[in-house]
Design a protein around this motif. Structure first.
Motif, PDB file in Angstrom:
ATOM      1  N   LEU A 258      25.073  41.576  38.586  1.00 46.80           N
ATOM      2  CA  LEU A 258      26.425  41.487  38.036  1.00 46.80           C
ATOM      3  C   LEU A 258      26.321  41.393  36.531  1.00 46.80           C
ATOM      4  CD1 LEU A 258      28.233  38.986  40.443  1.00 46.80           C
ATOM      5  CD2 LEU A 258      28.137  41.481  40.573  1.00 46.80           C
ATOM      6  N   GLY A 259      27.102  42.229  35.823  1.00 50.83           N
ATOM      7  CA  GLY A 259      27.101  42.176  34.377  1.00 50.83           C
ATOM      8  C   GLY A 259      27.756  40.918  33.851  1.00 50.83           C
ATOM      9  N   ASP A 260      27.808  40.788  32.551  1.00 52.62           N
ATOM     10  CA  ASP A 260      28.423  39.621  31.918  1.00 52.62           C
ATOM     11  C   ASP A 260      29.910  39.524  32.272  1.00 52.62           C
ATOM     12  OD1 ASP A 260      25.982  39.256  30.694  1.00 52.62           O
ATOM     13  OD2 ASP A 260      26.630  39.991  28.728  1.00 52.62           O
ATOM     14  N   GLN A 261      30.401  38.285  32.369  1.00 54.84           N
ATOM     15  CA  GLN A 261      31.826  37.992  32.514  1.00 54.84           C
ATOM     16  C   GLN A 261      32.459  38.607  33.774  1.00 54.84           C
ATOM     17  OE1 GLN A 261      33.362  35.908  30.334  1.00 54.84           O
ATOM     18  NE2 GLN A 261      31.482  35.711  29.145  1.00 54.84           N
ATOM     19  N   CYS A 262      31.701  38.728  34.833  1.00 53.86           N
ATOM     20  CA  CYS A 262      32.277  39.197  36.102  1.00 53.86           C
ATOM     21  C   CYS A 262      32.944  38.034  36.830  1.00 53.86           C
ATOM     22  CB  CYS A 262      31.197  39.803  36.995  1.00 53.86           C
ATOM     23  SG  CYS A 262      30.607  41.421  36.454  1.00 53.86           S
ATOM     24  N   THR A 263      34.006  38.352  37.572  1.00 54.58           N
ATOM     25  CA  THR A 263      34.716  37.372  38.387  1.00 54.58           C
ATOM     26  C   THR A 263      34.693  37.840  39.835  1.00 54.58           C
ATOM     27  OG1 THR A 263      36.194  36.789  36.564  1.00 54.58           O
ATOM     28  CG2 THR A 263      36.911  36.196  38.782  1.00 54.58           C
ATOM     29  N   VAL A 264      34.256  36.964  40.741  1.00 55.22           N
ATOM     30  CA  VAL A 264      34.138  37.319  42.152  1.00 55.22           C
ATOM     31  C   VAL A 264      35.070  36.418  42.959  1.00 55.22           C
ATOM     32  CG1 VAL A 264      32.565  37.672  44.088  1.00 55.22           C
ATOM     33  CG2 VAL A 264      31.717  37.920  41.738  1.00 55.22           C
ATOM     34  N   GLY A 265      35.996  37.030  43.707  1.00 58.96           N
ATOM     35  CA  GLY A 265      36.972  36.281  44.476  1.00 58.96           C
ATOM     36  C   GLY A 265      36.363  35.520  45.633  1.00 58.96           C
ATOM     37  N   ALA A 266      37.032  34.449  46.045  1.00 59.58           N
ATOM     38  CA  ALA A 266      36.548  33.584  47.124  1.00 59.58           C
ATOM     39  C   ALA A 266      36.279  34.385  48.388  1.00 59.58           C
ATOM     40  CB  ALA A 266      37.570  32.493  47.402  1.00 59.58           C
ATOM     41  N   GLY A 267      35.173  34.073  49.051  1.00 57.70           N
ATOM     42  CA  GLY A 267      34.830  34.681  50.325  1.00 57.70           C
ATOM     43  C   GLY A 267      34.241  36.067  50.235  1.00 57.70           C
ATOM     44  N   ALA A 268      34.069  36.613  49.046  1.00 55.97           N
ATOM     45  CA  ALA A 268      33.539  37.970  48.906  1.00 55.97           C
ATOM     46  C   ALA A 268      32.072  38.025  49.322  1.00 55.97           C
ATOM     47  CB  ALA A 268      33.696  38.455  47.473  1.00 55.97           C
ATOM     48  N   VAL A 269      31.673  39.179  49.846  1.00 53.63           N
ATOM     49  CA  VAL A 269      30.274  39.457  50.147  1.00 53.63           C
ATOM     50  C   VAL A 269      29.852  40.624  49.259  1.00 53.63           C
ATOM     51  CG1 VAL A 269      28.596  40.155  51.895  1.00 53.63           C
ATOM     52  CG2 VAL A 269      30.492  38.652  52.522  1.00 53.63           C
ATOM     53  N   VAL A 270      28.990  40.340  48.300  1.00 58.97           N
ATOM     54  CA  VAL A 270      28.627  41.333  47.290  1.00 58.97           C
ATOM     55  C   VAL A 270      27.323  42.005  47.702  1.00 58.97           C
ATOM     56  CG1 VAL A 270      28.234  41.751  44.832  1.00 58.97           C
ATOM     57  CG2 VAL A 270      29.730  39.870  45.560  1.00 58.97           C
ATOM     58  N   THR A 271      27.412  43.301  47.969  1.00 61.41           N
ATOM     59  CA  THR A 271      26.272  44.055  48.485  1.00 61.41           C
ATOM     60  C   THR A 271      25.720  45.061  47.484  1.00 61.41           C
ATOM     61  OG1 THR A 271      27.732  45.734  49.445  1.00 61.41           O
ATOM     62  CG2 THR A 271      27.135  43.847  50.839  1.00 61.41           C
ATOM     63  N   ARG A 272      26.417  45.249  46.348  1.00 60.87           N
ATOM     64  CA  ARG A 272      25.957  46.204  45.337  1.00 60.87           C
ATOM     65  C   ARG A 272      26.277  45.677  43.950  1.00 60.87           C
ATOM     66  NH1 ARG A 272      30.154  49.564  43.425  1.00 60.87           N
ATOM     67  NH2 ARG A 272      32.130  49.368  44.569  1.00 60.87           N
ATOM     68  N   SER A 273      25.748  46.331  42.949  1.00 58.88           N
ATOM     69  CA  SER A 273      25.875  45.868  41.573  1.00 58.88           C
ATOM     70  C   SER A 273      27.195  46.316  40.945  1.00 58.88           C
ATOM     71  CB  SER A 273      24.704  46.384  40.733  1.00 58.88           C
ATOM     72  OG  SER A 273      23.466  45.906  41.235  1.00 58.88           O
ATOM     73  N   PHE A 274      27.642  45.548  39.924  1.00 57.94           N
ATOM     74  CA  PHE A 274      28.868  45.840  39.193  1.00 57.94           C
ATOM     75  C   PHE A 274      28.639  45.627  37.703  1.00 57.94           C
ATOM     76  CE2 PHE A 274      30.282  44.950  43.462  1.00 57.94           C
ATOM     77  CZ  PHE A 274      31.326  45.847  43.665  1.00 57.94           C
ATOM     78  N   PRO A 275      29.359  46.379  36.853  1.00 53.96           N
ATOM     79  CA  PRO A 275      29.145  46.279  35.401  1.00 53.96           C
ATOM     80  C   PRO A 275      29.876  45.093  34.775  1.00 53.96           C
ATOM     81  CG  PRO A 275      30.804  47.939  35.868  1.00 53.96           C
ATOM     82  CD  PRO A 275      30.287  47.472  37.209  1.00 53.96           C
ATOM     83  N   ASP A 276      29.661  44.922  33.473  1.00 48.92           N
ATOM     84  CA  ASP A 276      30.313  43.851  32.710  1.00 48.92           C
ATOM     85  C   ASP A 276      31.820  43.842  32.939  1.00 48.92           C
ATOM     86  OD1 ASP A 276      27.800  43.536  31.649  1.00 48.92           O
ATOM     87  OD2 ASP A 276      28.344  44.085  29.597  1.00 48.92           O
TER      88      ASP A 276
ATOM     89  N   ARG B 215      25.809  36.652  31.880  1.00 47.65           N
ATOM     90  CA  ARG B 215      26.387  35.487  31.210  1.00 47.65           C
ATOM     91  C   ARG B 215      27.874  35.354  31.539  1.00 47.65           C
ATOM     92  NH1 ARG B 215      24.813  32.998  26.129  1.00 47.65           N
ATOM     93  NH2 ARG B 215      26.543  31.737  25.347  1.00 47.65           N
ATOM     94  N   GLY B 216      28.306  34.121  31.813  1.00 45.07           N
ATOM     95  CA  GLY B 216      29.717  33.827  31.976  1.00 45.07           C
ATOM     96  C   GLY B 216      30.362  34.333  33.244  1.00 45.07           C
ATOM     97  N   CYS B 217      29.598  34.566  34.297  1.00 41.74           N
ATOM     98  CA  CYS B 217      30.190  35.005  35.569  1.00 41.74           C
ATOM     99  C   CYS B 217      30.870  33.831  36.274  1.00 41.74           C
ATOM    100  CB  CYS B 217      29.117  35.599  36.480  1.00 41.74           C
ATOM    101  SG  CYS B 217      28.506  37.212  35.949  1.00 41.74           S
ATOM    102  N   TRP B 218      31.945  34.145  37.003  1.00 46.92           N
ATOM    103  CA  TRP B 218      32.659  33.165  37.831  1.00 46.92           C
ATOM    104  C   TRP B 218      32.557  33.618  39.282  1.00 46.92           C
ATOM    105  CZ3 TRP B 218      38.083  31.998  35.297  1.00 46.92           C
ATOM    106  CH2 TRP B 218      37.885  31.506  34.013  1.00 46.92           C
ATOM    107  N   LEU B 219      32.026  32.749  40.155  1.00 42.09           N
ATOM    108  CA  LEU B 219      31.923  33.040  41.581  1.00 42.09           C
ATOM    109  C   LEU B 219      32.785  32.036  42.331  1.00 42.09           C
ATOM    110  CD1 LEU B 219      29.478  34.612  40.450  1.00 42.09           C
ATOM    111  CD2 LEU B 219      28.194  33.894  42.467  1.00 42.09           C
ATOM    112  N   GLY B 220      33.739  32.535  43.116  1.00 40.20           N
ATOM    113  CA  GLY B 220      34.642  31.673  43.853  1.00 40.20           C
ATOM    114  C   GLY B 220      33.995  31.026  45.066  1.00 40.20           C
ATOM    115  N   HIS B 221      34.802  30.240  45.771  1.00 37.93           N
ATOM    116  CA  HIS B 221      34.361  29.498  46.949  1.00 37.93           C
ATOM    117  C   HIS B 221      33.782  30.427  48.017  1.00 37.93           C
ATOM    118  CE1 HIS B 221      34.453  26.386  50.017  1.00 37.93           C
ATOM    119  NE2 HIS B 221      35.256  27.103  50.770  1.00 37.93           N
TER     120      HIS B 221
END
Length: 239
Positions: free
Chosen positions: A200-218, A184-190
């Motif tokens: 991805l846990g709740d309220q995660c923020t991912v910066g623009a251009g990131a490539v997410v290959t593994r999991s992350f906590p709240d 809930r409430g995640c922000w994914l950039g451009h």
């Protein structure tokens, strides 16, 4: 001068029909004009489309040149907005579900199957989710997007992975479909890319251009290629 009662009625109608256009700090006529340009045409098209989109609650807003294949496998709450040129192929094992007030902006593409012999699992998008223009969602394994997520333009979610494996029978290629889950409430950039198997846990923020290959906590703040955690809600405020 518009009366206070009339202004309240107009603002109330905007909140009901297009909640994202509502802001008491913006001139009511400017808001009404924006809501008309962005909502009137799509709402009229949605009224016609609702005869076909029987699984959609009204009102539904449909842009120009929208295509939905296997619409019988799609269900949605009130206030869903599909921008111009959105494409949805909903052929899947468990269907596509949109919550209330989901926005998928122009040129979005949802692909649940590339072959009738190998359909994807399921796509679930929670309520009050915004997905920016030209997003791509490839549904192999299940994809679950939580309420209140904000997803930028050009984002890609692919819940399928191909890897060489010496014991596989298909010319050495092994296909996995672990799925993707956004809390809930995640922000994914451009132009963020989320790969198969990521949670991805709740309220995660991912910066623009990131490539997410593994999991992350709240509360994680992550960026980079491959993405790594740069802070958490405990140590830094979100932008």
């Amino acid at each position: 001068m518009i009366s206070g009662i009339a202004e309240s009625l107009i603002r109330g109608l905007i909140r009901r029909v297009r909640p994202r256009a509502a802001d008491d700090n913006v001139d009511v006529f400017e808001q009404a004009g924006w809501a008309w340009r962005m909502g009137a045409g799509p709402m009229l098209r949605g009224a016609v489309w609702s005869l076909r989109l029987r699984g959609f609650a009204r009102p539904v807003f449909v842009g120009r040149r929208v295509r939905i294949f296997y619409a019988g496998q799609v269900s949605a709450g009130r206030g869903v907005f599909l921008g111009d040129n959105v494409r949805v192929n909903a052929f899947s094992r468990n269907g596509v579900r949109f919550g209330e007030r989901v926005t998928i902006r122009e040129n979005g593409w949802i692909q649940c199957s590339s072959s009738p012999s190998n359909p994807g699992d399921q796509l679930v998008i929670g309520s009050d989710v915004y997905i920016g223009p030209a997003a791509i969602i490839g549904v192999g394994g299940p994809i679950d997007i939580g309420d209140d997520c904000q997803i930028g333009s050009g984002v890609t979610l692919i819940s399928e992975n191909h890897a060489s494996h010496p014991t596989s029978t298909d010319q050495g290629i092994e296909v996995t479909r672990a799925g993707i889950k956004l809390g809930r409430g995640c922000w994914l950039g451009h132009r963020v890319t989320i790969l198969d198997g990521v949670t991805l846990g709740d309220q995660c923020t991912v910066g623009a251009g990131a490539v997410v290959t593994r999991s992350f906590p709240d509360g994680s703040r992550i960026a980079g290629v491959p993405a790594r955690q740069i802070a958490s809600e405990r140590t830094a405020d979100r932008p």
